[in-house]
Design a protein around this motif. Sequence first.
Motif, PDB file in Angstrom:
ATOM      1  N   SER A   1      14.007   2.677   2.043  1.00  0.00           N
ATOM      2  CA  SER A   1      12.954   3.039   1.093  1.00  0.00           C
ATOM      3  C   SER A   1      11.661   3.378   1.829  1.00  0.00           C
ATOM      4  O   SER A   1      10.930   4.276   1.423  1.00  0.00           O
ATOM      5  CB  SER A   1      12.725   1.923   0.074  1.00  0.00           C
ATOM      6  OG  SER A   1      12.329   0.741   0.708  1.00  0.00           O
ATOM      7  N   LEU A   2      11.411   2.683   2.935  1.00  0.00           N
ATOM      8  CA  LEU A   2      10.247   3.018   3.747  1.00  0.00           C
ATOM      9  C   LEU A   2      10.398   4.412   4.340  1.00  0.00           C
ATOM     10  O   LEU A   2       9.458   5.213   4.319  1.00  0.00           O
ATOM     11  CB  LEU A   2      10.070   1.983   4.859  1.00  0.00           C
ATOM     12  CG  LEU A   2       8.949   2.231   5.854  1.00  0.00           C
ATOM     13  CD1 LEU A   2       7.610   2.220   5.141  1.00  0.00           C
ATOM     14  CD2 LEU A   2       8.973   1.186   6.940  1.00  0.00           C
TER      15      LEU A   2
ATOM     16  N   VAL B   1       0.827  -1.219   0.000  1.00  0.00           N
ATOM     17  CA  VAL B   1       0.000   0.000   0.000  1.00  0.00           C
ATOM     18  C   VAL B   1       0.854   1.259   0.000  1.00  0.00           C
ATOM     19  O   VAL B   1       0.553   2.216  -0.711  1.00  0.00           O
ATOM     20  CB  VAL B   1      -0.970  -0.003   1.202  1.00  0.00           C
ATOM     21  CG1 VAL B   1      -1.565   1.361   1.433  1.00  0.00           C
ATOM     22  CG2 VAL B   1      -2.078  -1.000   0.958  1.00  0.00           C
ATOM     23  N   ILE B   2       1.923   1.279   0.767  1.00  0.00           N
ATOM     24  CA  ILE B   2       2.727   2.500   0.817  1.00  0.00           C
ATOM     25  C   ILE B   2       3.696   2.597  -0.343  1.00  0.00           C
ATOM     26  O   ILE B   2       4.388   3.592  -0.492  1.00  0.00           O
ATOM     27  CB  ILE B   2       3.478   2.640   2.154  1.00  0.00           C
ATOM     28  CG1 ILE B   2       4.457   1.496   2.337  1.00  0.00           C
ATOM     29  CG2 ILE B   2       2.534   2.742   3.312  1.00  0.00           C
ATOM     30  CD1 ILE B   2       5.341   1.665   3.549  1.00  0.00           C
ATOM     31  N   GLY B   3       3.771   1.562  -1.174  1.00  0.00           N
ATOM     32  CA  GLY B   3       4.558   1.642  -2.400  1.00  0.00           C
ATOM     33  C   GLY B   3       6.051   1.524  -2.198  1.00  0.00           C
ATOM     34  O   GLY B   3       6.814   2.164  -2.925  1.00  0.00           O
ATOM     35  N   VAL B   4       6.485   0.738  -1.251  1.00  0.00           N
ATOM     36  CA  VAL B   4       7.911   0.601  -0.993  1.00  0.00           C
ATOM     37  C   VAL B   4       8.614  -0.077  -2.162  1.00  0.00           C
ATOM     38  O   VAL B   4       9.675   0.361  -2.605  1.00  0.00           O
ATOM     39  CB  VAL B   4       8.161  -0.177   0.319  1.00  0.00           C
ATOM     40  CG1 VAL B   4       9.611  -0.527   0.487  1.00  0.00           C
ATOM     41  CG2 VAL B   4       7.694   0.646   1.495  1.00  0.00           C
TER      42      VAL B   4
ATOM     43  N   LYS C   1      14.326   3.988  -7.407  1.00  0.00           N
ATOM     44  CA  LYS C   1      15.595   4.539  -6.919  1.00  0.00           C
ATOM     45  C   LYS C   1      16.796   3.767  -7.448  1.00  0.00           C
ATOM     46  O   LYS C   1      17.850   4.328  -7.665  1.00  0.00           O
ATOM     47  CB  LYS C   1      15.637   4.549  -5.396  1.00  0.00           C
ATOM     48  CG  LYS C   1      14.879   5.680  -4.790  1.00  0.00           C
ATOM     49  CD  LYS C   1      15.400   6.977  -5.326  1.00  0.00           C
ATOM     50  CE  LYS C   1      15.487   8.021  -4.278  1.00  0.00           C
ATOM     51  NZ  LYS C   1      15.970   9.281  -4.802  1.00  0.00           N
ATOM     52  N   THR C   2      16.642   2.451  -7.625  1.00  0.00           N
ATOM     53  CA  THR C   2      17.748   1.629  -8.113  1.00  0.00           C
ATOM     54  C   THR C   2      17.732   1.482  -9.627  1.00  0.00           C
ATOM     55  O   THR C   2      18.555   0.758 -10.181  1.00  0.00           O
ATOM     56  CB  THR C   2      17.709   0.232  -7.460  1.00  0.00           C
ATOM     57  OG1 THR C   2      16.459  -0.378  -7.747  1.00  0.00           O
ATOM     58  CG2 THR C   2      17.932   0.323  -5.969  1.00  0.00           C
TER      59      THR C   2
END
Length: 148
Positions: A97-98, A32-35, A42-43
């Motif tokens: 990432s979180l 849900v938070i899109g981690v 990012k990578t």
Amino acid sequence: MLIDILRHVFAILFGFASGMLISGAVFAFISVIGVVPRLAQKTRTNAHVKVYETAITLGGIFGTIAGFVQLRLPLGAFLAVPVGFATGIFYGSLAMSLAEVLDVIPIMTRRVRVLRGIFFFVLAIALGKMLGSLLYFLLPGFYDSGSM
């Protein structure tokens, strides 16, 4: 005798249901938070999002199984280092990432008015996590209730 059997059956069902609930909540939270998409972005590995998701799912399944079943591998001592290293990379990447998804670091730096040295702040967090892990794994009994 029958009461004991029913207690064991209830304990098994309750434990299984609780595990399913917690694992579902953790995976839902991560999705849900899109981690995972943020980590892939990012990578610069957006094409491999399915691999990340599969790795997280399989890691959760195998980690749970490993918690209940004691596996004796012939190269267990040699495998402990790379497995521990990979686990540390995973948790570190997931935590960072979180933190980025939730914008924890920018909010905290504004509140404590840190203008310079963010790199050292993040490095201190990572080194503290590493030191805590080393103490836990290399000094058996260090975190037992009697030592603190």
